[in-house]
Design a protein around this motif. Structure first.
Motif, mmCIF file in Angstrom:
data_model
loop_
_atom_site.group_PDB
_atom_site.id
_atom_site.type_symbol
_atom_site.label_atom_id
_atom_site.label_comp_id
_atom_site.label_asym_id
_atom_site.label_seq_id
_atom_site.Cartn_x
_atom_site.Cartn_y
_atom_site.Cartn_z
ATOM 1 N N UNK A 210 0.860 -1.186 0.000
ATOM 2 C CA UNK A 210 0.000 0.000 0.000
ATOM 3 C C UNK A 210 0.898 1.239 0.000
ATOM 4 N N UNK A 211 0.839 1.992 -1.069
ATOM 5 C CA UNK A 211 1.728 3.135 -1.236
ATOM 6 C C UNK A 211 0.966 4.436 -1.009
ATOM 7 N N UNK A 212 1.519 5.245 -0.153
ATOM 8 C CA UNK A 212 0.897 6.509 0.193
ATOM 9 C C UNK A 212 1.721 7.650 -0.403
ATOM 10 N N UNK A 213 1.131 8.417 -1.303
ATOM 11 C CA UNK A 213 1.901 9.500 -1.917
ATOM 12 C C UNK A 213 2.256 10.583 -0.902
ATOM 13 N N UNK A 214 3.445 11.137 -1.069
ATOM 14 C CA UNK A 214 3.890 12.269 -0.253
ATOM 15 C C UNK A 214 3.743 13.494 -1.148
ATOM 16 N N UNK A 215 2.607 14.174 -1.026
ATOM 17 C CA UNK A 215 2.274 15.201 -2.009
ATOM 18 C C UNK A 215 3.094 16.465 -1.828
ATOM 19 N N UNK A 216 3.678 16.900 -2.935
ATOM 20 C CA UNK A 216 4.205 18.258 -3.033
ATOM 21 C C UNK A 216 3.343 19.038 -4.018
ATOM 22 N N UNK A 217 2.874 18.353 -5.036
ATOM 23 C CA UNK A 217 1.811 18.888 -5.902
ATOM 24 C C UNK A 217 1.147 17.701 -6.582
ATOM 25 N N UNK A 218 0.248 17.970 -7.506
ATOM 26 C CA UNK A 218 -0.544 16.898 -8.076
ATOM 27 C C UNK A 218 0.275 15.972 -8.966
ATOM 28 N N UNK A 219 1.514 16.367 -9.331
ATOM 29 C CA UNK A 219 2.315 15.540 -10.218
ATOM 30 C C UNK A 219 3.259 14.611 -9.470
ATOM 31 N N UNK A 220 3.308 14.705 -8.158
ATOM 32 C CA UNK A 220 4.143 13.772 -7.414
ATOM 33 C C UNK A 220 5.142 14.461 -6.524
ATOM 34 N N UNK A 221 6.072 13.665 -5.989
ATOM 35 C CA UNK A 221 7.083 14.200 -5.089
ATOM 36 C C UNK A 221 8.474 13.805 -5.567
ATOM 37 N N UNK A 222 9.335 14.783 -5.636
ATOM 38 C CA UNK A 222 10.717 14.561 -6.059
ATOM 39 C C UNK A 222 11.609 15.246 -5.019
ATOM 40 N N UNK A 223 11.729 14.618 -3.857
ATOM 41 C CA UNK A 223 12.253 15.311 -2.683
ATOM 42 C C UNK A 223 13.760 15.513 -2.715
#
Length: 406
Positions: A210-223
């Protein structure tokens, strides 16, 4: 001394870099280089590249900057002796043991200390100089004021080389275990898989799958996705800062990248030395190659939050290389081209040549290898002929803005 130092991932890129204005290039052999993804040089190609550079009065530095293990030592011994024999201008080393070995088996070979050695203060630079280093490549984490201070403290002892353009690491001057841990590819031995550019999600221990997105914006997270370094508009300050060599990153980049970026920085350096103001079109030039958003890195302040790119891990690619000039007839003004990306009659192209301003022209007529008229050049690496509006030379390049950006 204001050396412009360019990357060369293979023999052809070496020649392009030198033709387009680099004073020196850095290259990797088939072993001990931190760019396993580059084509890299066979022993014969190293010899040929060094002879070619020396015929132009220019230099070749060879990278051997892995963090060495026991199994590397005996082969390194032979490699350093070979580099001395073929008269490499310097070897770039990060490992203290490799440094000592090189001094032992190749005493005439100059040594440059790699940025991988993490030199962030003048005492460490002095220590390397005392051991016999000709040059130290400073860590990317230094401010311009710190570089100035180091320059003052080590003046006359050794040279400083500084990165001015290209990709930045999120780890400490390139040392990283993340790639090794996640993909069993050792960044410190040349095989980085760039996990800092990947898209990440969160998974809780008791909920596997089960993968939970770490939102920075609607396109994903590139931390961990850093911006690219670009100091072209600040070269005057750098030239006045006792820096001997200005280094462009990118041994796995294309010949189009090498030609465009080298030519722009050559102009910036030469203009400043001639007392001319900075030409803002040079910044436009370096924006025409594949790149991430540009920033000045650590030169003026600790990078703010905006130094990371949160929206995407992709590159900005507004231009493509359309073709490379392989031959040119000055009487007929017909160029023989090797196609790289599709272009057609009616398209506008920009033509770049070594040490000359670029010009624009419309593609009016094309011929195939049988000298039959054609409307477009759709086939990879096909030979085509085209009439040029201005004189060009071998290794000039035609570039074209991508259709979606016109």
């Amino acid at each position: 001394m204001c050396e412009l130092l360019a990357p060369a991932g293979n023999l052809y890129k070496l020649k392009i870099a030198l033709k387009y204005g680099a004073d020196a290039v850095y290259v990797g052999g088939e072993s001990f280089s931190l760019r396993a993804a580059a084509d890299n040089f066979t022993p014969g190609e190293l010899r040929e590249g060094i002879e070619y550079a020396h015929s132009m009065g220019k230099k070749v530095y060879v990278t051997a900057n892995i963090i060495a293990h026991n199994s590397d030592i005996e082969q390194m011994r032979k490699y350093f002796a070979f580099l001395e024999e073929i008269q490499a201008d310097a070897v770039i080393i990060s490992d203290l043991g490799a440094f000592a070995l090189c001094r032992l088996v190749a005493p005439k070979l100059q040594i440059h200390v790699s940025t991988q050695a993490n030199n962030t203060n003048y005492m460490s630079v002095k220590a390397w100089a005392d051991l016999g280093a000709k040059r130290v490549v400073t860590a990317r984490e230094l401010s311009l004021e710190e570089l100035r201070e180091i320059g003052r403290k080590v003046k006359g002892m050794c040279e400083l080389e500084v990165f001015v353009h290209g990709a930045m690491c999120v780890s400490y001057s390139g040392r990283c275990l993340l790639s090794n841990y996640m993909t069993h590819r050792d960044s410190n031995r040349g095989a980085c898989s760039h996990p800092c550019r990947w898209k990440y999600a969160l998974m809780e221990e008791k909920r596997p799958g089960e993968y939970f997105p770490v939102f920075e914006n609607e396109r994903g997270t590139f931390i961990m996705n850093s911006k690219d370094l670009c100091m072209i508009s600040h070269m005057g300050e750098l030239i006045e800062s006792s820096i001997a060599s200005f280094k462009i990153e990118g041994r796995v980049k294309s010949e189009f990248y090498v030609a465009t970026v080298v030519a722009a920085y050559r102009r910036a350096i030469d203009d400043y030395k001639a007392g001319k103001p900075f030409d803002s079109t040079l910044l436009d030039e370096v924006c025409k190659v594949s790149h991430r958003e540009y920033d000045t890195g650590f030169f003026y302040e600790m990078p703010p939050k905006g130094e990371q790119i949160f929206g995407s891990s992709s590159y900005i690619r507004d231009y493509n290389i359309a073709a490379i000039v392989r031959e040119y007839d000055t009487k007929t003004r017909i160029a023989r081209l090797e196609q790289r990306n599709k272009f057609s009659v009616g398209d506008e192209v920009e033509v770049i040549s070594p040490l000359k301003p670029y010009f624009k022209q419309e593609v009016k007529r094309l011929w195939n290898n049988e000298r039959e008229k054609i409307d477009s050049a759709p086939h990879a690496a096909q030979t085509i002929y085209m009439e040029m509006e201005q004189d060009v030379c071998e290794d000039s390049m035609l570039r074209m803005r991508k259709a979606e950006n016109r």
